[in-house]
Motif scaffolding. Structure first.
Motif, short mmCIF file in Angstrom:
data_model
loop_
_atom_site.label_atom_id
_atom_site.label_comp_id
_atom_site.label_asym_id
_atom_site.label_seq_id
_atom_site.Cartn_x
_atom_site.Cartn_y
_atom_site.Cartn_z
N GLY A 16 0.80 -1.21 0.00
CA GLY A 16 0.00 0.00 0.00
C GLY A 16 0.83 1.26 0.00
N VAL A 17 2.04 1.19 0.56
CA VAL A 17 2.96 2.34 0.58
C VAL A 17 4.14 2.13 -0.35
N CYS A 29 1.64 5.35 8.91
CA CYS A 29 0.86 5.24 7.68
C CYS A 29 -0.38 4.36 7.86
N ASN A 31 -3.37 2.21 5.50
CA ASN A 31 -3.87 1.74 4.21
C ASN A 31 -5.26 1.15 4.38
N ASN A 63 -3.40 -1.26 8.84
CA ASN A 63 -3.98 -1.70 7.58
C ASN A 63 -5.36 -2.29 7.82
#
Length: 277
Positions: A16-17, A29, A31, A63
């Protein structure tokens, strides 16, 4: 959004990154999109944050997207990272569904990380052309004695369902865990409450399913971790040996399990245990 990679003849690494994190840092982060990696003739690596990392650091990440990897020759899938070599993953959580399927060799599938090691990972898993450089720098890259954070997963949790399959004529092993599928590092204060399912079905070769509430296959240390999810493992082979090791904390243990507990159900065809299969 959706991140998808189909590599018919080569390895696919999808995140996702980042597809592959080389010596980098992924911090804070989130996602929410679906991640999918497919390679018909080679390997596939998929993770909510990164498909693979080498000496990378991932911290405070979440996530919730579905993560899947399908390959003809081995797959690593994790809610946070698919394959982690000599890195550190801290304070991360996954709530998404994680699945991995391979037609040959091994399926390493975990709620947080699919494959986790504190030693040099397969040269085929690193960017093309860097193999000789890694060999020359081996002691600096992967030396837990010099840096105790190398090869660690700390304070991570999974609540999503995890499913790993190794199926086909040459299927070998399914390593499936609530936190880590295959572990060669140190896992500390991690937890799982999601259902875990591992299947190894081979018609002409060895078939093993190592399925655990925290770690599927453990070759190092699991400490102060817990599982409350249901665990199930099945292995069937027609020519050679088949075996399913299923445990509330660890499916197959070649290392140490310390101060850990489970409260979920455990089921399997052969080796079944409350803590260790």
């Amino acid at each position: 959004g959706v991140v998808s990679c189909i590599a018919p003849g080569n390895s696919a690494s999808v995140g996702g990154v980042a597809g592959y994190d080389w010596y980098g840092t992924i911090r804070g982060c989130t996602n929410t999109g679906s991640i999918s990696g497919v390679s018909n003739n080679s390997s596939a690596y998929a993770g909510g944050m990164a498909g693979g990392t080498l000496r990378g650091t991932v911290s405070n990440c979440n996530n919730s997207g579905a993560v899947s990897a399908e390959a003809g020759n081995g797959t690593d899938a994790g809610g946070i990272v698919g394959s982690s070599g000599c890195g550190a993953i801290t304070d991360c959580s996954n709530t998404g569904i994680v699945s991995g399927t391979t037609l040959e060799l091994n399926a390493c599938v975990g709620g947080v990380v699919g494959y986790h090691t504190d030693s040099l990972i397969n040269i085929g898993d690193v960017p093309k052309g860097y193999g000789s450089v890694i060999n020359e720098m081996f002691e600096d890259i992967c030396n837990p004695l010099a840096d105790p954070t190398i090869g660690t997963i700390t304070n991570c949790d999974n609540t999503g369902s995890v499913n790993g399959k190794s199926i086909g004529s040459s299927a070998w092993r399914a390593y499936v865990g609530g936190v880590v599928g295959y572990n060669e590092g140190v896992v500390t204060t991690c937890s799982n409450i999601g259902p875990i399912d591992g299947i190894a079905l081979g018609s002409s070769d060895f078939s093993y399913a190592n399925v655990g509430g925290v770690v599927g296959y453990n070759d190092d240390t699991v400490r102060a971790s817990s599982n409350a999810g249901a665990i199930n493992g099945v292995a069937k082979g027609t020519t050679y040996v088949s075996d399913a090791d299923v445990g509330g904390i660890v499916g197959y243990n070649g290392g140490a399990v310390v101060n850990s507990y489970y409260v979920g159900s455990v089921s399997g065809a052969l080796g079944v245990g409350g803590l260790v299969g």
